[in-house]
Design a protein around this motif. Sequence first.
Motif, PDB file in Angstrom:
ATOM      1  N   PHE A 161       0.851  -1.193   0.000  1.00  0.00           N
ATOM      2  CA  PHE A 161       0.000   0.000   0.000  1.00  0.00           C
ATOM      3  C   PHE A 161       0.879   1.232   0.000  1.00  0.00           C
ATOM      4  CE2 PHE A 161      -1.990   3.542   2.213  1.00  0.00           C
ATOM      5  CZ  PHE A 161      -3.167   3.674   1.489  1.00  0.00           C
ATOM      6  N   PRO A 162       0.661   2.178  -0.949  1.00  0.00           N
ATOM      7  CA  PRO A 162      -0.397   2.155  -1.973  1.00  0.00           C
ATOM      8  C   PRO A 162      -0.091   1.124  -3.050  1.00  0.00           C
ATOM      9  CG  PRO A 162       1.072   4.003  -2.337  1.00  0.00           C
ATOM     10  CD  PRO A 162       1.498   3.407  -1.042  1.00  0.00           C
ATOM     11  N   GLN A 163      -1.120   0.711  -3.762  1.00  0.00           N
ATOM     12  CA  GLN A 163      -0.957  -0.304  -4.787  1.00  0.00           C
ATOM     13  C   GLN A 163      -0.756   0.355  -6.154  1.00  0.00           C
ATOM     14  OE1 GLN A 163      -3.671  -3.955  -6.228  1.00  0.00           O
ATOM     15  NE2 GLN A 163      -3.135  -4.027  -4.057  1.00  0.00           N
ATOM     16  N   ILE A 164      -0.048  -0.331  -7.036  1.00  0.00           N
ATOM     17  CA  ILE A 164       0.281   0.197  -8.347  1.00  0.00           C
ATOM     18  C   ILE A 164      -0.974   0.622  -9.128  1.00  0.00           C
ATOM     19  CG2 ILE A 164       0.286  -2.134  -9.354  1.00  0.00           C
ATOM     20  CD1 ILE A 164       2.492  -1.171 -11.277  1.00  0.00           C
ATOM     21  N   ASN A 165      -0.892   1.799  -9.746  1.00  0.00           N
ATOM     22  CA  ASN A 165      -1.937   2.325 -10.630  1.00  0.00           C
ATOM     23  C   ASN A 165      -3.285   2.497  -9.935  1.00  0.00           C
ATOM     24  OD1 ASN A 165      -2.503   3.313 -13.250  1.00  0.00           O
ATOM     25  ND2 ASN A 165      -3.648   1.453 -13.727  1.00  0.00           N
ATOM     26  N   CYS A 166      -3.250   2.664  -8.625  1.00  0.00           N
ATOM     27  CA  CYS A 166      -4.491   2.850  -7.874  1.00  0.00           C
ATOM     28  C   CYS A 166      -4.781   4.343  -7.738  1.00  0.00           C
ATOM     29  CB  CYS A 166      -4.380   2.211  -6.495  1.00  0.00           C
ATOM     30  SG  CYS A 166      -5.806   2.511  -5.434  1.00  0.00           S
ATOM     31  N   GLU A 167      -5.896   4.765  -8.306  1.00  0.00           N
ATOM     32  CA  GLU A 167      -6.318   6.161  -8.228  1.00  0.00           C
ATOM     33  C   GLU A 167      -7.548   6.315  -7.340  1.00  0.00           C
ATOM     34  OE1 GLU A 167      -4.532   8.501  -9.476  1.00  0.00           O
ATOM     35  OE2 GLU A 167      -3.147   7.177 -10.553  1.00  0.00           O
ATOM     36  N   ALA A 205      -5.292   7.424  -2.794  1.00  0.00           N
ATOM     37  CA  ALA A 205      -5.151   8.880  -2.828  1.00  0.00           C
ATOM     38  C   ALA A 205      -4.842   9.424  -1.436  1.00  0.00           C
ATOM     39  CB  ALA A 205      -6.417   9.518  -3.383  1.00  0.00           C
ATOM     40  N   ALA A 206      -5.371   8.774  -0.412  1.00  0.00           N
ATOM     41  CA  ALA A 206      -5.124   9.222   0.959  1.00  0.00           C
ATOM     42  C   ALA A 206      -3.633   9.220   1.283  1.00  0.00           C
ATOM     43  CB  ALA A 206      -5.882   8.332   1.943  1.00  0.00           C
ATOM     44  N   LYS A 209       2.490   4.733   4.365  1.00  0.00           N
ATOM     45  CA  LYS A 209       2.794   3.565   3.549  1.00  0.00           C
ATOM     46  C   LYS A 209       2.725   2.320   4.423  1.00  0.00           C
ATOM     47  CE  LYS A 209       6.553   1.423   0.891  1.00  0.00           C
ATOM     48  NZ  LYS A 209       5.705   0.945  -0.229  1.00  0.00           N
ATOM     49  N   LYS A 210       2.235   1.220   3.870  1.00  0.00           N
ATOM     50  CA  LYS A 210       2.160  -0.043   4.606  1.00  0.00           C
ATOM     51  C   LYS A 210       3.014  -1.087   3.890  1.00  0.00           C
ATOM     52  CE  LYS A 210      -1.072   1.751   7.290  1.00  0.00           C
ATOM     53  NZ  LYS A 210      -1.379   2.988   6.565  1.00  0.00           N
ATOM     54  N   ILE A 219      -4.327  -9.447   9.871  1.00  0.00           N
ATOM     55  CA  ILE A 219      -3.142  -9.029   9.121  1.00  0.00           C
ATOM     56  C   ILE A 219      -3.376  -9.327   7.644  1.00  0.00           C
ATOM     57  CG2 ILE A 219      -1.881 -11.235   9.254  1.00  0.00           C
ATOM     58  CD1 ILE A 219       0.657  -9.548   9.941  1.00  0.00           C
ATOM     59  N   HIS A 220      -2.485  -8.822   6.763  1.00  0.00           N
ATOM     60  CA  HIS A 220      -2.533  -9.093   5.320  1.00  0.00           C
ATOM     61  C   HIS A 220      -3.738  -8.400   4.686  1.00  0.00           C
ATOM     62  CE1 HIS A 220      -2.666 -11.573   1.587  1.00  0.00           C
ATOM     63  NE2 HIS A 220      -1.355 -11.704   1.785  1.00  0.00           N
ATOM     64  N   PHE A 221      -3.788  -7.062   4.828  1.00  0.00           N
ATOM     65  CA  PHE A 221      -4.919  -6.273   4.356  1.00  0.00           C
ATOM     66  C   PHE A 221      -4.734  -5.823   2.908  1.00  0.00           C
ATOM     67  CE2 PHE A 221      -4.214  -5.261   8.901  1.00  0.00           C
ATOM     68  CZ  PHE A 221      -5.356  -5.845   9.436  1.00  0.00           C
ATOM     69  N   ASN A 222      -5.743  -6.032   2.081  1.00  0.00           N
ATOM     70  CA  ASN A 222      -5.746  -5.479   0.739  1.00  0.00           C
ATOM     71  C   ASN A 222      -5.850  -3.954   0.815  1.00  0.00           C
ATOM     72  OD1 ASN A 222      -5.799  -6.147  -2.170  1.00  0.00           O
ATOM     73  ND2 ASN A 222      -7.792  -5.134  -2.128  1.00  0.00           N
ATOM     74  N   HIS A 223      -5.415  -3.263  -0.240  1.00  0.00           N
ATOM     75  CA  HIS A 223      -5.432  -1.792  -0.217  1.00  0.00           C
ATOM     76  C   HIS A 223      -6.857  -1.238  -0.127  1.00  0.00           C
ATOM     77  CE1 HIS A 223      -6.275  -2.642  -4.402  1.00  0.00           C
ATOM     78  NE2 HIS A 223      -6.462  -1.367  -4.689  1.00  0.00           N
TER      79      HIS A 223
END
Length: 322
Positions: free
Chosen positions: A52-58, A63-64, A72-73, A287-291
Amino acid sequence: MKGIQYSCLIFLLLFFNCQKQSKVVGDTKTIVTKKQSKQYITVLGIAQDAGFPQINCERTCCAAFYEGNETKKLVSCLGLIDLESKKKWLFDATPDINQQTRILSKEHLDNGKVVDGIFLTHAHIGHYTGLMNLGREALGANKVPVYTMPGMKSYLEENGPWSQLVSLKNIELNTLKKDSTVRLNEQLKVTPILVPHRDEYSETVGFKIEGSAKSVLFIPDIDKWHKWERTIIEEVKKVDYAFLDASFFNNGELERDMSEIPHPFISETMTLFENESIETKGKIYFIHFNHTNPALKDNHHLKDSVQDLGFKFAKQGDNFEL
């Protein structure tokens, strides 16, 4: 009354996902165990494979970070430190291994080695691709012990570029057997536990990590609890801390068909443990959270609601005595 609490919380989840703004409130209530013993676990990352953040994530969630409202995580990873024997191990070699090994050396133990060993859960990108940094294009490591199940071992030996790490002796593969305990020293031992997951390239395991006084269950990836031959409730009761797959908060979090990427939703795990004691629930650290998962946020009122029911969330930097 508990059933009403759970139902209301799960209903609220439908309104809070990555695409929508959600209110940030006060600090979370995770209880951190301070480093006091000579053997302990440290949390080195909490995010799903792509970080996090993940690639190409708008989307709003990513954005936060770019707007400076979220940190960053790093990718899900545990470190095991033994100050007595002056050794340290990683559980999974993530894409963030450079930063995670630096944290180990600078904040926990600098013994002159990048790491004394790595235990791999499976062959999905967030759990083994950090090995590339041990190769000749990077560290050029010398025989770093890597503990793998047989399928994972064969995958690394038979497929480039991983096979080069083996042939150049950057890594030294050690075969694990399911339910067979590896004793690291008199105080510490590790046992791999097979779990059902999308095993395209290798089998998948979780790990039970035992110290002289306490034990940890680490299952960052599993399909669904009901697919497992074991009962997760009973497994949690056997340990002191359980770091469990929480990739998604609830169904509908993604626009795609989520049955194609099965994981236990946090809402499902909560419902499964609904009638268990506060003591049992309190052993669980998600644990292991998706963005897209609101639980990835540093502060979120849904996390407060979950913690009010007894559950906890893993946080990078938390330490747990063994």
